[in-house]
Enzyme design. Sequence first.
Site, PDB file in Angstrom:
ATOM      1  N   ASP A   1       0.934  -1.323  -0.068  1.00  0.00           N
ATOM      2  CA  ASP A   1       0.097   0.024  -0.201  1.00  0.00           C
ATOM      3  C   ASP A   1       0.759   1.240   0.282  1.00  0.00           C
ATOM      4  O   ASP A   1       0.473   2.347   0.379  1.00  0.00           O
ATOM      5  CB  ASP A   1      -1.137  -0.024   1.088  1.00  0.00           C
ATOM      6  CG  ASP A   1      -2.088  -1.126   1.135  1.00  0.00           C
ATOM      7  OD1 ASP A   1      -2.261  -1.874   0.060  1.00  0.00           O
ATOM      8  OD2 ASP A   1      -2.374  -1.703   2.338  1.00  0.00           O
TER       9      ASP A   1
ATOM     10  N   GLY B   1      -4.593  -4.067  -3.877  1.00  0.00           N
ATOM     11  CA  GLY B   1      -5.360  -3.060  -3.987  1.00  0.00           C
ATOM     12  C   GLY B   1      -4.740  -1.952  -4.295  1.00  0.00           C
ATOM     13  O   GLY B   1      -4.050  -1.365  -3.632  1.00  0.00           O
ATOM     14  N   HIS B   2      -4.742  -1.467  -5.500  1.00  0.00           N
ATOM     15  CA  HIS B   2      -3.990  -0.393  -6.123  1.00  0.00           C
ATOM     16  C   HIS B   2      -4.863   0.660  -6.668  1.00  0.00           C
ATOM     17  O   HIS B   2      -5.798   0.424  -7.610  1.00  0.00           O
ATOM     18  CB  HIS B   2      -3.022  -0.773  -7.446  1.00  0.00           C
ATOM     19  CG  HIS B   2      -1.834  -1.720  -6.909  1.00  0.00           C
ATOM     20  ND1 HIS B   2      -1.056  -2.308  -7.820  1.00  0.00           N
ATOM     21  CD2 HIS B   2      -1.836  -2.195  -5.887  1.00  0.00           C
ATOM     22  CE1 HIS B   2      -0.112  -3.286  -7.065  1.00  0.00           C
ATOM     23  NE2 HIS B   2      -0.729  -3.312  -6.050  1.00  0.00           N
TER      24      HIS B   2
ATOM     25  N   GLN C   1       1.978  -5.984  -3.307  1.00  0.00           N
ATOM     26  CA  GLN C   1       2.313  -6.095  -2.071  1.00  0.00           C
ATOM     27  C   GLN C   1       3.657  -5.346  -1.614  1.00  0.00           C
ATOM     28  O   GLN C   1       3.887  -4.347  -2.429  1.00  0.00           O
ATOM     29  CB  GLN C   1       2.627  -7.580  -1.665  1.00  0.00           C
ATOM     30  CG  GLN C   1       1.354  -8.504  -1.388  1.00  0.00           C
ATOM     31  CD  GLN C   1       0.689  -8.945  -2.666  1.00  0.00           C
ATOM     32  OE1 GLN C   1       1.069  -9.413  -3.561  1.00  0.00           O
ATOM     33  NE2 GLN C   1      -0.687  -8.472  -2.906  1.00  0.00           N
TER      34      GLN C   1
HETATM   35  P1  GDP Z   1      -0.643   0.456  -3.429  1.00  0.00           P
HETATM   36  O1  GDP Z   1      -1.335  -0.719  -3.106  1.00  0.00           O
HETATM   37  O2  GDP Z   1       0.630   0.580  -3.432  1.00  0.00           O
HETATM   38  O3  GDP Z   1      -1.114   0.824  -5.002  1.00  0.00           O
HETATM   39  O4  GDP Z   1      -1.338   1.722  -2.543  1.00  0.00           O
HETATM   40  P2  GDP Z   1      -2.752   1.728  -2.156  1.00  0.00           P
HETATM   41  O5  GDP Z   1      -3.937   2.173  -3.409  1.00  0.00           O
HETATM   42  O6  GDP Z   1      -3.451   0.457  -1.642  1.00  0.00           O
HETATM   43  O7  GDP Z   1      -2.858   2.923  -1.190  1.00  0.00           O
HETATM   44  C1  GDP Z   1      -2.219   4.068  -1.224  1.00  0.00           C
HETATM   45  C2  GDP Z   1      -3.561   5.104  -1.072  1.00  0.00           C
HETATM   46  O8  GDP Z   1      -2.966   6.334  -0.875  1.00  0.00           O
HETATM   47  C3  GDP Z   1      -4.630   5.329  -1.991  1.00  0.00           C
HETATM   48  O9  GDP Z   1      -5.604   5.528  -1.479  1.00  0.00           O
HETATM   49  C4  GDP Z   1      -3.867   6.309  -2.918  1.00  0.00           C
HETATM   50  O10 GDP Z   1      -4.867   7.038  -3.467  1.00  0.00           O
HETATM   51  C5  GDP Z   1      -3.221   7.099  -1.622  1.00  0.00           C
HETATM   52  N1  GDP Z   1      -2.131   8.227  -2.245  1.00  0.00           N
HETATM   53  C6  GDP Z   1      -1.075   7.873  -3.158  1.00  0.00           C
HETATM   54  N2  GDP Z   1      -0.106   8.804  -2.838  1.00  0.00           N
HETATM   55  C7  GDP Z   1      -0.374   9.758  -2.182  1.00  0.00           C
HETATM   56  C8  GDP Z   1      -0.035  11.049  -1.810  1.00  0.00           C
HETATM   57  O11 GDP Z   1       1.056  11.248  -1.886  1.00  0.00           O
HETATM   58  N3  GDP Z   1      -0.721  11.594  -0.808  1.00  0.00           N
HETATM   59  C9  GDP Z   1      -1.976  11.210  -0.394  1.00  0.00           C
HETATM   60  N4  GDP Z   1      -2.593  11.982   0.583  1.00  0.00           N
HETATM   61  N5  GDP Z   1      -2.533   9.975  -0.859  1.00  0.00           N
HETATM   62  C10 GDP Z   1      -1.934   9.073  -1.492  1.00  0.00           C
HETATM   63  P1  IMO Z   2      -0.837  -4.183  -2.238  1.00  0.00           P
HETATM   64  O1  IMO Z   2      -0.228  -4.623  -3.600  1.00  0.00           O
HETATM   65  C1  IMO Z   2      -0.992  -4.587   1.910  1.00  0.00           C
HETATM   66  C2  IMO Z   2      -0.874  -8.701   3.547  1.00  0.00           C
HETATM   67  C3  IMO Z   2      -2.194  -9.084   4.183  1.00  0.00           C
HETATM   68  C4  IMO Z   2      -1.420 -10.064   5.330  1.00  0.00           C
HETATM   69  C5  IMO Z   2      -0.568 -10.670   4.619  1.00  0.00           C
HETATM   70  C6  IMO Z   2      -1.002 -12.052   3.743  1.00  0.00           C
HETATM   71  O2  IMO Z   2      -1.971  -3.278  -2.201  1.00  0.00           O
HETATM   72  O3  IMO Z   2       0.123  -3.283  -1.745  1.00  0.00           O
HETATM   73  P2  IMO Z   2      -2.525 -12.655   1.799  1.00  0.00           P
HETATM   74  O4  IMO Z   2      -3.940 -12.431   1.640  1.00  0.00           O
HETATM   75  O5  IMO Z   2      -1.644 -11.972   0.759  1.00  0.00           O
HETATM   76  O6  IMO Z   2      -2.210 -14.040   2.100  1.00  0.00           O
HETATM   77  O7  IMO Z   2      -2.144 -11.826   3.033  1.00  0.00           O
HETATM   78  O8  IMO Z   2      -0.119  -9.778   3.372  1.00  0.00           O
HETATM   79  N1  IMO Z   2      -1.212  -8.033   2.336  1.00  0.00           N
HETATM   80  C7  IMO Z   2      -1.214  -6.908   1.977  1.00  0.00           C
HETATM   81  N2  IMO Z   2      -0.846  -5.792   2.819  1.00  0.00           N
HETATM   82  N3  IMO Z   2      -0.944  -4.236   0.563  1.00  0.00           N
HETATM   83  C8  IMO Z   2      -1.269  -5.551   0.028  1.00  0.00           C
HETATM   84  O9  IMO Z   2      -1.247  -5.319  -1.458  1.00  0.00           O
HETATM   85  C9  IMO Z   2      -1.299  -6.648   0.593  1.00  0.00           C
HETATM   86  N4  IMO Z   2      -1.596  -8.142   0.013  1.00  0.00           N
HETATM   87  C10 IMO Z   2      -1.553  -8.769   1.215  1.00  0.00           C
HETATM   88  O10 IMO Z   2      -2.640  -7.876   4.952  1.00  0.00           O
HETATM   89  O11 IMO Z   2      -0.875  -9.243   6.301  1.00  0.00           O
HETATM   90 MG    MG Z   3      -2.858  -1.340  -1.812  1.00  0.00          MG
END
Ligand code: GDP
Ligand code: IMO
Ligand code: MG
Length: 440
Positions: free
Chosen positions: A13, A40-41, A224
Amino acid sequence: MANLAIVGAQWGDEGKGKVVDLLAPRFAVVARYQGGPNAGHTVVFDGASHALRHIPSGIFHDGVRSFIGAGTLVDPEAILQEIKTLEAAGVPVTKRLTISSRAHVIMPYHRALDAALEQKLGGAAIGTTRRGIGPAYGAKVERTSVRLGDLANPEAVRTVVERSLEAGLRVRLLELGVELPDARALAREAFSWWQKLGPMCGDVTRAMHEAIAARLPILFEGAQGTMLDIDHGTYPFVTASNTVAGGIPPSLGIPPRAVEHTIGVVKAYCTRVGAGPFPSEDHSATGNLIRERGKEFGTVTGRPRRCGWFDAVAASYAVRLNGLDAFAVTKFDVLSGLPVVKLAVAYEIDGERTTWFPASASDVSRAVPIYEEFPGWSGDLRGVRTIEGMPREARVLIDRITELCSCPVEIVSVGPDREETVFRPGGLLDRFERPRSSPR
Ligand code: GDP
Ligand code: IMO
Ligand code: MG
């Protein structure tokens, strides 16, 4: 033309989706190489937010081909829903996406097993996303799994499911109170998935080689994060795949030398969702404030993310494991207004100081972080577009991260939107220009 990998350098994340979407127009191909719908991107532009689980974050760009590689997992029902949602939002997914027929299928019983195992573990649960990731990768390794291409053949699916049941799955499901699958009915259902997904499936390994031969620039999208890597993360509190850049070649069937450059995405602080050690976690009101301001709730599960400070021990480890050329640091805007910002620069474990991330989760759980403290800054950073335009205190932090991790910061993200980004000119990214053509 050069290829670039974008990997998570913390516990997931970090903002990989934003960075991949941002850079995708400079590439002809974007390829996801591991993980599945546990990811979840989030991609934000034109006032809309899109959450991607299987589908590469380059999907929004015309002229960019998106690939899902052999090393990933696909949940047919979930990906069909994901495609439907994106198509409804006007994104022509089916025109831009090819899914590897070698990718393994998450069966409904894998999802049920994941949830039942977590339930059974109780307080010792990993805190998985319950998307069936561990059981499905486990079945792949046991060689009792179905690949996407197999869905075309209901007989083959039925045989695999029946053999899996005989080889221990039945006992396991009964023990955990999970309903047994009806192999025949499941094979029929699998064929209905194939009818919808089949036209999007293909030989992604071959397509990658064609792109390499044509010297088309490829962007690899990690899911991840490094600290969740099955071999190098805080085992057993990890995911079930190699999240590090080294996982790219086997998962896409390409030579290691094809992964020429690597950027690690980190937040300006740290989060973790699920169980497992997190040395720089902040249990005080500041941790809660970061969670609220950063909207740190899971994209997939909605779970609150644990929040803490930037951990230079973990980030340096990620620099080495991935061979990072640069960092993209996200969420700088979230730290605005904090009187003090902290960086964990070392750990103390049983009285010993270390800057190397320990191999055992038990050692990591005893690690007491040693912090450096920096004065904070105030004001909204979301309008800032140059490094020079950032408050001096934020620049000091960027320089210290670079120094501690021996890795330059090339991108600073100051908001979720594509536009809310600062590039440092003169670095690696200057090499990646918009391509003129893309593969069919
Ligand atoms: P990912 O799994 O690495 O793609 O990241 P996620 O999408 O799960 O989580 C990142 C969250 O932070 C998302 O809701 C993005 O929209 C948000 N985000 C990304 N960059 C920034 C930033 O620079 N500032 C803020 N406030 N939110 C951000
Ligand atoms: P993105 O791509 C954050 C974490 C879960 C748990 C561990 C194992 O959005 O960054 P799993 O379902 O993969 O067997 O869970 O890994 N986890 C993540 N944490 N971002 C993710 O994906 C994750 N995918 C799995 O919360 O701790
Ligand atoms: Mg994510």
